[in-house]
Design an enzyme around this catalytic site. Sequence first.
Site, short mmCIF file in Angstrom:
data_model
loop_
_atom_site.label_atom_id
_atom_site.label_comp_id
_atom_site.label_asym_id
_atom_site.label_seq_id
_atom_site.Cartn_x
_atom_site.Cartn_y
_atom_site.Cartn_z
N ILE A 24 53.35 19.52 154.84
CA ILE A 24 53.37 18.49 153.80
C ILE A 24 52.78 18.99 152.48
CG2 ILE A 24 53.32 16.57 155.42
CD1 ILE A 24 50.36 16.19 154.69
N TYR B 23 43.63 17.37 156.70
CA TYR B 23 42.63 18.41 156.79
C TYR B 23 41.37 17.67 157.20
CZ TYR B 23 39.53 22.26 155.40
OH TYR B 23 38.59 23.27 155.40
N ASP C 57 37.34 6.10 157.91
CA ASP C 57 36.09 5.43 157.55
C ASP C 57 35.28 6.24 156.55
OD1 ASP C 57 35.92 7.14 159.95
OD2 ASP C 57 33.77 6.74 159.85
N TYR D 87 35.53 15.74 151.77
CA TYR D 87 36.52 15.23 152.71
C TYR D 87 36.77 13.74 152.45
CZ TYR D 87 38.43 13.28 157.01
OH TYR D 87 39.19 12.59 157.92
N LYS E 281 40.28 11.93 151.26
CA LYS E 281 40.91 10.87 152.05
C LYS E 281 41.03 9.58 151.24
CE LYS E 281 42.13 10.77 155.75
NZ LYS E 281 43.50 11.02 156.29
N TRP F 170 36.64 7.62 164.28
CA TRP F 170 36.14 8.23 165.51
C TRP F 170 37.20 8.24 166.62
CZ3 TRP F 170 30.48 5.96 166.06
CH2 TRP F 170 29.80 6.12 164.85
#
Length: 305
Positions: A47, A70, A111, A133, A137, A157
């Site tokens: 992608i 990632y 989250d 990260y 996201k 999680w």
Amino acid sequence: MSQLATSSALVSISAISSSDSSSAFLKSYWAIFFCSSAYATRQEFDITAPDIATARPWRQYDAIINCAAYNDVNGAEIDRQSAWAANATAPARLAKIAAENNLTLVHVSSDYIFDGTREIHTEEEIPSPLSTYGASKAAGDTAAQTAPRHYVIRTSWVFGDGNNFMSTMASLAKRNIEPVVINDQKGRPTYAEDLAKGIKHLLETQAEYGVYNLSSAGDAVGRDEIAMAVFIGVGHDPAEVHSATTAQYNTHRAQQAAKKGQPVPEAEALRPAESTFDLSKMEATGFKPSNWRASLALYLALLES
């Protein structure tokens, strides 16, 4: 994953990271839920490649399910470019493809887009990431929402097929290793089966487009409590799990490295202290996720089989 059909109503894009439980488990469920589906591994469809707009016969599909990510939280602090390319830029390009081809885009978010200062996260909360990260996201989460037909699924999680926290704890127990586990991060685990079924439910019922929180149900717990539940589930004493704050955990890692004559490891990337999602919007569509403790018991039994 291999492509199961050449002419498909739905395309599912698998995760970039081989340790991502969501992608491995979702693939097996698409095979059951959708008789006409196509799957693509990173090798088959990257992608982050520049030609994704022409890399697939997009008009043959009805939906894109993007589980790619990632997801090395600590690694993203160093390899920021790769994290941003997969987690932010790629979802934006998929949203454009979805819009141009009248497709529904299902994008799995996290989250980690929040700082964890709120005890319960609703769909209306504004992202406030703590880490690279999380920022990547959060950008992907926002970009995916630009597709006119979108389901942005915020989850936490995840455990299922592949490497994950639960399988790691079970492996440590079996090897009689007593782990130090952080106690100041709280949330609900997500069984990958719940994630797959929830996405299927939204697509089949044609629920209102938008952002949905989706995790397993049950009590919100710390990571140390989850580890203890795993140890109990595989027949070990939960006292073998040693609870620690994040600061204590970082100190422990440094001490262990010093004993081995190794360089002091970098401190863990910041993570939200509270990752518990409000599930009421998802439940209002008629979907009821499983209790994570019951699903954990099933999962551990499957690991043993």
